[in-house]
Design an enzyme around this catalytic site. Structure first.
Site, PDB file in Angstrom:
ATOM      1  N   CYS A   2       0.835  -1.200   0.000  1.00  0.00           N
ATOM      2  CA  CYS A   2       0.000   0.000   0.000  1.00  0.00           C
ATOM      3  C   CYS A   2       0.869   1.249   0.000  1.00  0.00           C
ATOM      4  CB  CYS A   2      -0.882   0.017   1.243  1.00  0.00           C
ATOM      5  SG  CYS A   2      -1.903  -1.442   1.386  1.00  0.00           S
ATOM      6  N   ARG A  27       4.138   1.250  -7.365  1.00  0.00           N
ATOM      7  CA  ARG A  27       4.359   0.221  -6.330  1.00  0.00           C
ATOM      8  C   ARG A  27       3.381  -0.940  -6.481  1.00  0.00           C
ATOM      9  NH1 ARG A  27       6.635   2.434  -1.492  1.00  0.00           N
ATOM     10  NH2 ARG A  27       5.313   1.012  -0.323  1.00  0.00           N
ATOM     11  N   TRP A  73      -3.014  -2.369  -1.753  1.00  0.00           N
ATOM     12  CA  TRP A  73      -2.598  -3.669  -2.323  1.00  0.00           C
ATOM     13  C   TRP A  73      -3.217  -4.691  -1.391  1.00  0.00           C
ATOM     14  CZ3 TRP A  73       1.354  -7.647  -1.608  1.00  0.00           C
ATOM     15  CH2 TRP A  73       1.768  -8.256  -2.802  1.00  0.00           C
ATOM     16  N   ASN A  99      -0.950   1.313   5.999  1.00  0.00           N
ATOM     17  CA  ASN A  99      -0.149   0.353   5.236  1.00  0.00           C
ATOM     18  C   ASN A  99       0.433  -0.618   6.247  1.00  0.00           C
ATOM     19  OD1 ASN A  99       1.530  -1.023   3.526  1.00  0.00           O
ATOM     20  ND2 ASN A  99       3.060   0.610   3.349  1.00  0.00           N
ATOM     21  N   GLY A 100       0.063  -1.891   6.151  1.00  0.00           N
ATOM     22  CA  GLY A 100       0.589  -2.869   7.105  1.00  0.00           C
ATOM     23  C   GLY A 100      -0.478  -3.909   7.418  1.00  0.00           C
ATOM     24  N   GLU A 478      18.779 -14.413 -12.666  1.00  0.00           N
ATOM     25  CA  GLU A 478      18.239 -13.044 -12.839  1.00  0.00           C
ATOM     26  C   GLU A 478      17.604 -12.895 -14.212  1.00  0.00           C
ATOM     27  OE1 GLU A 478      17.353 -10.763 -11.082  1.00  0.00           O
ATOM     28  OE2 GLU A 478      17.142  -9.042 -12.425  1.00  0.00           O
ATOM     29  N   LYS A 482      13.728 -11.681 -14.663  1.00  0.00           N
ATOM     30  CA  LYS A 482      13.290 -10.541 -15.468  1.00  0.00           C
ATOM     31  C   LYS A 482      12.241 -10.965 -16.472  1.00  0.00           C
ATOM     32  CE  LYS A 482      14.495  -7.252 -13.632  1.00  0.00           C
ATOM     33  NZ  LYS A 482      14.725  -8.043 -12.496  1.00  0.00           N
ATOM     34  N   GLU A 485       8.846 -11.962 -14.726  1.00  0.00           N
ATOM     35  CA  GLU A 485       8.097 -10.960 -13.943  1.00  0.00           C
ATOM     36  C   GLU A 485       7.513  -9.849 -14.814  1.00  0.00           C
ATOM     37  OE1 GLU A 485      10.057  -8.628 -10.951  1.00  0.00           O
ATOM     38  OE2 GLU A 485      11.910  -8.540 -12.070  1.00  0.00           O
ATOM     39  N   HIS A 501      19.866 -34.045 -15.173  1.00  0.00           N
ATOM     40  CA  HIS A 501      19.308 -34.759 -14.001  1.00  0.00           C
ATOM     41  C   HIS A 501      17.807 -34.542 -13.862  1.00  0.00           C
ATOM     42  CE1 HIS A 501      23.287 -35.932 -12.756  1.00  0.00           C
ATOM     43  NE2 HIS A 501      23.696 -34.691 -12.929  1.00  0.00           N
ATOM     44  N   LYS A 603       6.619  -2.904  -5.792  1.00  0.00           N
ATOM     45  CA  LYS A 603       8.011  -2.457  -5.859  1.00  0.00           C
ATOM     46  C   LYS A 603       8.754  -2.776  -4.569  1.00  0.00           C
ATOM     47  CE  LYS A 603      11.708  -0.729  -7.453  1.00  0.00           C
ATOM     48  NZ  LYS A 603      12.454  -1.564  -8.419  1.00  0.00           N
TER      49      LYS A 603
HETATM   50  C1  AGP Z   1      13.144  -7.583  -8.905  1.00  0.00           C
HETATM   51  O1  AGP Z   1      12.937  -7.312 -10.282  1.00  0.00           O
HETATM   52  C2  AGP Z   1      11.858  -7.611  -8.116  1.00  0.00           C
HETATM   53  N1  AGP Z   1      11.201  -6.367  -8.180  1.00  0.00           N
HETATM   54  C3  AGP Z   1      12.054  -8.151  -6.712  1.00  0.00           C
HETATM   55  O2  AGP Z   1      12.558  -9.458  -6.813  1.00  0.00           O
HETATM   56  C4  AGP Z   1      13.010  -7.344  -5.807  1.00  0.00           C
HETATM   57  O3  AGP Z   1      14.340  -7.502  -6.246  1.00  0.00           O
HETATM   58  C5  AGP Z   1      12.883  -7.898  -4.386  1.00  0.00           C
HETATM   59  O4  AGP Z   1      11.548  -7.725  -3.969  1.00  0.00           O
HETATM   60  C6  AGP Z   1      13.831  -7.228  -3.376  1.00  0.00           C
HETATM   61  O5  AGP Z   1      13.524  -5.853  -3.308  1.00  0.00           O
HETATM   62  P1  AGP Z   1      14.602  -4.893  -2.567  1.00  0.00           P
HETATM   63  O6  AGP Z   1      15.855  -4.927  -3.380  1.00  0.00           O
HETATM   64  O7  AGP Z   1      13.953  -3.544  -2.533  1.00  0.00           O
HETATM   65  O8  AGP Z   1      14.811  -5.467  -1.181  1.00  0.00           O
END
Ligand code: AGP
Length: 608
Positions: A2, A27, A73, A99-100, A478, A482, A485, A501, A603
């Site tokens: 949020c 976010r 969210w 938020n929480g 990674e 990418k 996601e 395997h 985010k």
């Molecule tokens: C990465 O593309 C994602 N947005 C996610 O995996 C992110 O790296 C992860 O949530 C960690 O976030 P931070 O680096 O703000 O701790």
């Protein structure tokens, strides 16, 4: 997660709140709302869906100089108008955005009259009801209420009986104050403040702030005054403007030559062929006392940490492990005094990474932070650290921050290596490699047209595999992250040696395999991996820094080849990472995905 925004000052609140909500969109959210004190009454408008739905309900603007806003969210209750924040008490005297997560919501409701009627399924609504049951000053009411909450909160409250006052409180979810002439703002993220001020104050857990147009006062839960000063953040706003690019993600990909330069700036020591990292709070004698290193992070930060672990172990010749921060505290870890713990986080607010940090410190461990967001919670709770200086990262998918994490680990590897067996000559070679990195990333960006073509050719595939050996495996992880996601194509990463395997059973002519081929001692084995895949009909996209030769086997075997500039072990993950970012970006764009706000993702994941 949020987002919250609050404003009290000499201007109309509505446009400021809407601008703040727009800045918070990145976010991730599923509903929005705002409340404004207008002619001594609280007016509230809320809507499920995107911000434009809320705006469509505001055809008749609300006039007032004090208000709060929220992007939700959903955690408790579906994304509906009723569950959207702000929430009010039955008398409409108080409005609150939160938020929480409130873990003891039922117990709190039990302290109220049974007759209380709730209009939502959320846990947050109980805060407004509790406030209505309090007779004292607003700030005292908020202090009492949050003192009874078990869980996390970043919240803002307005009160019809205190027309220009906002009270905010923080425990576990970030709250940042923005100081302006004749006005005060508060938000869960600097992006919502950056257009109005660069004077900010980070609240710490257990702090409450009373905001009026004249300024702010910060109190602790025990009513003592916390002496907090504003810090100035330079050119904050420039990072939140897309600058004419189609997406924030694209801007942040192409900004990487500059942002990695920012991370390197002032940190390469040619005289002693080492790195200069002033914020570690570690003396040289401390460095040689380190017997092992544990790196902790989530998502892409974890994959950067895995690459960093290889770098540090290679240069410093001490054992280094990288593990998921989210699991760390649950395995009741043994914390050792001669182990260096490092948490890595772009936002500096990721709940799981923060919890891991607190577990280490609770048991007496020494923790460094590799963090991008200046003044963030993690940055303020570590014993020392490295700021990435990549500038605020807006797009949900991490790119420039990921590269700057890698550079930060490369600098740390150089420093630790040169305090041990890495020779001056080796150190100089690594320094030259790092100096070359911005240009090498620029050269990768020039490959964009051919990478876009490859992305377009394979965009309809349901699955893709990313495989790499040793130093190539974190790069593969990674790359898969990418692609999945932002394009939603199912993508998995495997150590290349693991294919036979099990995963090889899934390789068909329909599953493109991105094979990471570092130009190192294992190149021949990586080429064998390509042969394994080709023998099953799998299309191979080769990503390598090995330069082409006349009878090049990579050219012969691969269906597509992406050749990046030759780079050393400290910079290859970043160089290859940019190529894989472009592959994911163009796959997502060609599939019409919401590139900056991928579905289901946020985010900064500030809840467990
Ligand atoms: C990465 O593309 C994602 N947005 C996610 O995996 C992110 O790296 C992860 O949530 C960690 O976030 P931070 O680096 O703000 O701790």
């Amino acid at each position: 997660m949020c987002g919250i925004i609050a404003y009290t000052g000499n201007q109309n609140a509505l446009p400021i709140l809407l601008d703040g909500l727009k800045r918070l969109e990145y976010r991730g959210y599923d509903s929005t709302g705002l409340s404004i004190l207008s002619r001594k009454r609280i007016k509230t408008v809320k809507a499920a869906g995107k911000l434009n739905v809320l705006e469509s309900k505001l055809a008749k603007p609300i006039i007032g100089h004090c208000g709060i806003g929220h992007t939700r969210w959903a955690t408790h209750g579906a994304p509906t108008d009723e569950n959207a924040h702000p929430h009010t008490d039955p008398t409409q005297r108080f409005a609150v955005v939160h938020n929480g997560i409130i873990e003891n919501v039922d117990a709190l409701k039990a302290t109220l009259k049974d007759s209380d009627t709730y209009t939502s399924e959320t846990d947050s609504e109980v805060i407004a009801h509790l406030l209505a049951n309090h007779k004292g000053e607003l700030v005292d009411a908020v202090r009492e209420v949050v003192g009874a909450i078990v869980g996390t909160y970043g919240l803002a409250v307005i009160d019809q009986q205190n027309p220009d006052t906002i009270v905010v409180a923080r425990n576990g979810s970030p709250v940042i104050l923005g100081v302006c002439d004749g006005a005060m703002l508060a938000a869960s993220d600097m992006s919502a403040l950056s257009r109005h001020t660069n004077q900010i104050v980070h609240l710490d857990d257990g702090e409450i702030a009373q905001l009026t147009p004249a300024g702010f006062q910060v109190l602790r839960l025990d009513s003592s005054v916390a002496d907090k000063k504003a810090i100035t953040l330079d050119n904050l706003n420039s990072h939140y403007d897309r600058g004419g690019h189609p997406h924030y993600l694209y801007k942040e990909i192409v900004d990487q030559p500059d942002t990695v330069q920012q991370t390197l700036s002032g940190r390469l020591d040619d005289r002693f062929s080492t790195a200069h990292l002033g914020g570690l709070n570690l003396e040289p004698r401390d460095l040689i006392g380190i017997k092992r290193v544990t790196l902790l992070g989530c998502g892409s930060a974890l994959y950067a940490a895995m690459a960093g672990a290889n770098m540090i172990e290679s240069l410093a010749r001490i054992p280094v492990v990288a593990e998921p921060a989210a699991e760390f505290r649950y395995r009741n870890p043994v914390i050792e005094k001669d182990t260096l713990y490092i948490v890595v986080s772009q936002s500096g607010e990721t709940f799981d990474t923060l919890a891991a940090l607190r577990e280490v410190r609770r048991k007496g461990g020494f923790v460094l932070g590799v963090v991008n967001s200046v003044g963030s919670t993690i940055a303020r709770e570590v014993d020392g650290g490295i700021y990435m200086h990549a500038g605020p990262e807006v797009s949900v998918a991490s790119t420039k921050a990921y590269s700057s994490m890698l550079v930060s680990f490369a600098l740390l590897a150089l420093l630790l290596g040169r305090s041990r067996d890495t020779s001056p000559q080796q150190g100089s070679r690594h320094i030259n490699d790092l100096k070359q990195l911005p240009d090498n990333i620029l050269k990768v960006l020039e490959l964009e047209p051919e990478i876009a073509k490859i992305a377009n050719k394979y965009k309809k595939r349901q699955s893709a595999f990313f495989v790499g050996r040793t130093n190539g495996f974190p790069i593969a992880l990674e790359g898969a992250q990418k692609l999945k996601e932002i394009s939603y194509i199912h993508a998995e990463a495997y150590p290349a040696s693991e294919l036979k395997h099990g995963p090889l059973a899934l390789v068909t002519e329909k599953t493109p395999c991105i094979v990471i081929l570092p130009n190192d001692d294992l190149l021949a084995k990586s080429i064998s991996t390509m042969e394994e895949i080709k023998a099953r009909g799998g299309p191979v996209i080769a990503l390598t820094n090995a330069q082409s030769t006349p009878d090049d086997r990579i050219n012969k075997l691969a269906d597509e080849v992406i050749r990046v500039p030759d780079s050393g072990e400290l910079t290859l993950p970043a160089v290859m990472g940019v190529a894989l970012q472009l592959l994911a970006y163009h796959s997502a764009v060609s599939l019409g995905r919401d590139v900056d706000q991928p579905r289901n993702l946020a985010k900064s994941v500030t809840v467990e």
